[in-house]
Design a protein around this motif. Structure first.
Motif, PDB file in Angstrom:
ATOM      1  N   UNK A 142       0.826  -1.209   0.000  1.00  0.00           N
ATOM      2  CA  UNK A 142       0.000   0.000   0.000  1.00  0.00           C
ATOM      3  C   UNK A 142       0.857   1.255   0.000  1.00  0.00           C
ATOM      4  N   UNK A 143       2.064   1.140   0.587  1.00  0.00           N
ATOM      5  CA  UNK A 143       2.989   2.277   0.622  1.00  0.00           C
ATOM      6  C   UNK A 143       4.080   2.140  -0.422  1.00  0.00           C
ATOM      7  N   UNK A 144       3.827   1.354  -1.471  1.00  0.00           N
ATOM      8  CA  UNK A 144       4.864   1.093  -2.473  1.00  0.00           C
ATOM      9  C   UNK A 144       5.326   2.373  -3.162  1.00  0.00           C
ATOM     10  N   UNK A 145       4.406   3.289  -3.429  1.00  0.00           N
ATOM     11  CA  UNK A 145       4.794   4.540  -4.094  1.00  0.00           C
ATOM     12  C   UNK A 145       5.739   5.346  -3.210  1.00  0.00           C
ATOM     13  N   UNK A 146       5.408   5.423  -1.919  1.00  0.00           N
ATOM     14  CA  UNK A 146       6.281   6.148  -0.990  1.00  0.00           C
ATOM     15  C   UNK A 146       7.638   5.469  -0.881  1.00  0.00           C
TER      16      UNK A 146
END
Length: 490
Positions: free
Chosen positions: A224-228
């Motif tokens: 879910x935090x892959x972009x960050x």
């Protein structure tokens, strides 16, 4: 390191916040699922009871005096037939119906029949119906595992939690397993699982506990935090790459500065020697005794001429490299015979070979000896290679071998000598500008460290390749590969 530390703290805090949001969403979803289970079990209880029969009995009760009491869609309806008149009273409660009849003043007989018989009978019927609903069926609820799984999947997908999960329904007091998809429902699983109570009977203290666990929760949060995470990683990688490139450039510039310092020292020494020699010869010519001796004058004139030519050669070589730096290399390419160029260079170096007692052998096996090249620059290439063979010789007879051959459409020129050779480290650096195998200010070998750099540049400008093979105190072989052509010069 500071940047990585700050980014790691930022990412950890982001994951903590994401975990809190995840927990809140899951708990809310469990509450909604528990309500759905309770509603479903309530409907099942209604179907299992005799409420339908009781309700049918309570639908219509007929009394004397033309009274009829009905219950429809939440309203109580009283029909009264008196003489030839009909009256209808509608209300939500029995007391409301009683009040409406009294206000109508239909007579004492009707009021007595309504209050004493019909309303009391209907009230008793409703009480019986309620008791039957509450206590008429004491069987335990029969939970549907597939339906609970469907409820959970729907609620979790609705809040974008699409990671695999396990669930269980246990007794609220004994923790006896009723339904479970866990492989092992031990205490550690129960402690970390999300829980909520399920009350299947609103009039009983008995309840069940619905538990849900997500075995891949951590990977889901990271995804879910892959972009960050990816942006932070790329940012840190770019900073590290920039830092590494800066360090590389700094060391490269430092090394280049040292090479240029050595070059300036060597150039100063190389230029100082012919200038000092010319100055000394000029002073000698200014003396009266020397001018009267024709042989001495001729000798000094020859010395001045040779040293002047040597000085010009040094300056020309430096200027050639300066032109290469500015990409101003102008090549006048034409078909030339490489064998003829090599024979010309051997003739030119004949005196130098004799001076150092060198044995030179040539083996021209190439049948396609024509190349399209600039003759002057190509001659300089072979001149530099032969000159190096003479400079870097050992204290024993020098042997030089020049060989040519073809492979497909390529012409190979191989020049081998039995000189001092070089190690692997020097082989990687000899084509670097200003680099010289003999370091420091030791001038046992003359030169600026520009020759092999110039040779490599010229060979590559002719779409060729230059390589070297060598072993210390054994041999050195330079291999020049050029594209051959069958066309001859006119």
């Amino acid at each position: 390191m500071g940047l990585v530390y700050v980014q790691s703290i930022y990412i950890k805090r982001g994951l903590v916040i994401q975990n809190q949001i995840f927990n809140q969403y899951v708990n809310d979803a469990l509450v909604r699922v528990a309500i759905k289970i309770e509603e479903e079990e309530a409907f099942k209880m209604l179907n299992r009871s005799n409420l339908a029969t009781i309700y049918e009995q309570a639908q219509s009760i007929n009394g004397n005096c033309g009274l009829s009491l009905q219950y429809q869609n939440g309203y109580i309806i009283l029909d009264v037939q008196k003489d030839e008149d009909s009256y209808t009273f509608v209300g939500t409660t029995l007391s409301e119906i009683d009040s409406l009849v009294k206000l109508a003043d239909l007579g004492e007989e009707i009021e007595t029949e309504l209050t004493g018989g019909l309303l009391d009978g209907f009230n008793e019927m409703i009480e019986d119906m309620t008791m039957e609903f509450l206590y008429g069926n004491s069987a335990k609820p029969n939970f549907d595992s597939a339906q609970i799984h469907s409820f959970l999947s729907y609620e979790l997908n609705r809040i974008a939690i699409n990671t695999p999960f396990n669930f269980a329904l246990v007794d609220g007091y004994s923790f006896r397993k009723i339904i479970s998809t866990f492989e092992k429902l031990n205490s550690s699983v129960q402690n970390k699982a999300y829980k909520t109570s399920v009350h299947t009977s609103p009039f009983s203290s008995e309840h069940e506990i619905l538990m849900v666990d997500f075995p891949k929760k951590r990977s889901f949060l990271l995804k879910s935090n892959s972009e960050l995470l990816s942006s932070s990683f790329i940012f840190i990688l770019l900073i590290a790459a920039s830092f590494g490139a800066s360090i590389f450039i700094i060391f490269k510039q430092k090394k280049l500065s040292e090479l240029k310092t050595d070059f300036i020292n060597n150039m100063t020494h190389e230029l100082k020697t012919p200038v000092a020699t010319i100055s000394l010869a000029s002073q000698m010519l200014s003396k009266e005794k020397v001018r009267s001796d024709v042989e001495k004058v001729k000798n000094y004139n020859n010395i001045i001429g040779e040293e002047n030519k040597r000085l010009g050669t040094h300056i020309e070589r430096v200027l050639q490299i300066a032109q290469l730096d500015k990409d101003k290399l102008n090549l006048s390419k034409e078909p030339i015979d490489v064998h003829a160029v090599l024979n010309g260079m051997l003739s030119k170096f004949k005196l130098q070979f004799e001076d150092v007692d060198a044995q030179v052998s040539s083996l021209f096996q190439a049948e396609k000896m024509m190349v399209k090249a600039d003759k002057d620059h190509l001659s300089s290439v072979f001149s530099n290679l032969l000159d190096n063979a003479i400079k870097y010789r050992r204290n024993e007879p020098l042997e030089i071998t020049i060989k040519t051959f073809n492979e497909k459409d390529e012409l190979f020129i191989v020049i081998t000598d039995n000189g001092i050779g070089m190690n692997k480290a020097d082989q990687k650096k000899i084509f670097t500008k200003f680099y010289r195998v003999s370091t420091g200010n030791i001038h046992n070998v003359k030169g600026f460290g520009l020759g092999l750099s110039y040779v490599k540049t010229i060979v590559e400008a002719h779409n060729g390749e230059l390589s070297v093979k060598s072993e210390p105190n054994k041999y050195t072989t330079f291999i020049v590969k050029l594209p051959s052509t069958n066309k001859k010069s006119i």
